[in-house]
Enzyme design. Structure first.
Site, PDB file in Angstrom:
ATOM      1  N   GLU A 142       0.976  -1.194  -0.034  1.00 43.63           N
ATOM      2  CA  GLU A 142      -0.118  -0.015  -0.092  1.00 43.63           C
ATOM      3  C   GLU A 142       0.846   1.290  -0.194  1.00 43.63           C
ATOM      4  O   GLU A 142       1.970   1.352   0.609  1.00 43.63           O
ATOM      5  CB  GLU A 142      -0.830  -0.104   1.256  1.00 43.63           C
ATOM      6  CG  GLU A 142      -1.816   1.171   1.386  1.00 43.63           C
ATOM      7  CD  GLU A 142      -2.771   1.276   2.603  1.00 43.63           C
ATOM      8  OE1 GLU A 142      -3.836   1.864   2.711  1.00 43.63           O
ATOM      9  OE2 GLU A 142      -2.251   0.640   3.673  1.00 43.63           O
ATOM     10  N   LYS A 152      -9.433   1.413  -2.385  1.00 42.91           N
ATOM     11  CA  LYS A 152      -9.685   0.722  -1.152  1.00 42.91           C
ATOM     12  C   LYS A 152     -11.200   1.543  -0.621  1.00 42.91           C
ATOM     13  O   LYS A 152     -11.662   2.582  -0.602  1.00 42.91           O
ATOM     14  CB  LYS A 152      -8.685   1.603  -0.143  1.00 42.91           C
ATOM     15  CG  LYS A 152      -8.735   0.955   1.211  1.00 42.91           C
ATOM     16  CD  LYS A 152      -7.635   1.689   1.936  1.00 42.91           C
ATOM     17  CE  LYS A 152      -7.593   1.180   3.428  1.00 42.91           C
ATOM     18  NZ  LYS A 152      -6.536   1.783   4.184  1.00 42.91           N
ATOM     19  N   CYS A 166      -5.211  -3.332   2.765  1.00 43.23           N
ATOM     20  CA  CYS A 166      -4.763  -2.943   4.201  1.00 43.23           C
ATOM     21  C   CYS A 166      -6.163  -3.271   5.195  1.00 43.23           C
ATOM     22  O   CYS A 166      -6.577  -4.420   5.373  1.00 43.23           O
ATOM     23  CB  CYS A 166      -4.332  -1.456   4.509  1.00 43.23           C
ATOM     24  SG  CYS A 166      -3.386  -1.319   6.218  1.00 43.23           S
TER      25      CYS A 166
END
Length: 285
Positions: free
Chosen positions: A43, A115, A156
């Protein structure tokens, strides 16, 4: 489908975009030289910057982003699938995407992923994070056909929302990916168990490339990039927070074996929730 070698690139991205690109290029080249035909970076490969004003001075829109351009060219040069875990990409004057890219061996963008879940958390060590103040969350969870397997994309904090990974597995994903910049505190407590859980419950490989160490913006990330097999065993790990890479063989046949041994996806049923209040009784007179 045949087996292939996958690599996780572990980084310590800082505030200098050019330096971060150079590190990513060096480590991806090393992994490709070692036989990787797919490599995943962490990330925020291009930049880790907590200061919002400084962030906006260093990022670009997708068409102009230097990291994306260079890594697309690198994938083409090396002839590998290069999965850029995520980049900070400018969407407008006040908004940013935390966006992952899957790049083909021809250097083309095969898939994008923004995300979905924003890390809005106050930790008990005093750290406070409000990703939603800067980043625009995504709404689509992609599953992509590689030559060897189907791959699901996440980033994440998404790892704490198992419905994404179950949905990807039900859509045919055999490989789940979690590029991350996990904080040291949450990583020490939860990184391994979360990743192994996503692998076990879906009978899938999990590939998780991480940021690691103390960064220039003063955050600390956990490192410990992992590759987990469908039965839940860790088959490759960077047991530290230093930049480097790890590699393992990914065999789709192992996914079939795990899903046959415990057919949790096939056995899943639709159900509803019901809240039940205990019946009230009259007090004794």
């Amino acid at each position: 489908m045949t087996a292939f070698k996958a690599a996780c690139i572990q980084m310590r991205s800082g505030r200098d975009v050019e330096a971060n690109i150079a590190t990513a290029e060096r480590l991806v080249r090393a992994a490709a030289d070692a036989g990787a035909s797919y490599a995943l970076t962490p990330e925020m490969t291009n930049l880790l910057e907590r200061d919002r004003a400084a962030l906006f001075t260093k990022i670009a829109c997708e068409a102009d982003d230097p990291t994306l351009k260079r890594l697309r060219a690198l994938a083409r040069e090396l002839g590998i699938w290069l999965h850029i875990g995520s980049l900070a990409i400018r969407l407008g004057e006040e908004t940013v995407a935390n966006r992952g890219y899957l790049i083909t061996p021809e250097g083309e963008i095969a898939a994008r992923y923004d995300k979905i879940h924003m890390f809005d958390v106050d930790l008990d060590n005093g750290e406070s994070w409000r990703e939603s103040r800067t980043y625009q969350p995504g709404e689509i969870s992609p599953v992509v056909d590689l030559p060897w397997a189907k791959l699901g994309m996440a980033i994440c904090y998404d790892v704490r929302f198992p419905q994404i990974f179950r949905g990807q597995a039900k859509a045919g994903a055999q490989v789940l990916t979690v590029p991350a910049a996990f904080t040291r505190q949450t990583g020490q407590a939860h990184w391994h168990v979360l990743l192994r859980s996503r692998a076990i419950e879906n009978g899938a490989y999990v590939i998780a490339a991480a940021q690691g160490g103390r960064h220039e913006d003063r955050r600390e990330t956990f490192g410990h990039s992992l590759i987990v097999a469908p039965w839940g065993e860790v088959i490759a790990e960077a047991d530290h927070d230093e930049p480097g890479y790890i590699m393992a063989e990914i065999d789709p046949a192992e996914v079939d074996k795990a899903r046959t041994r415990v057919p949790a996806i096939a056995n899943e049923r639709v159900f509803t929730f019901q809240t039940v209040a205990p019946a009230q009784t009259e007090p004794a007179s």
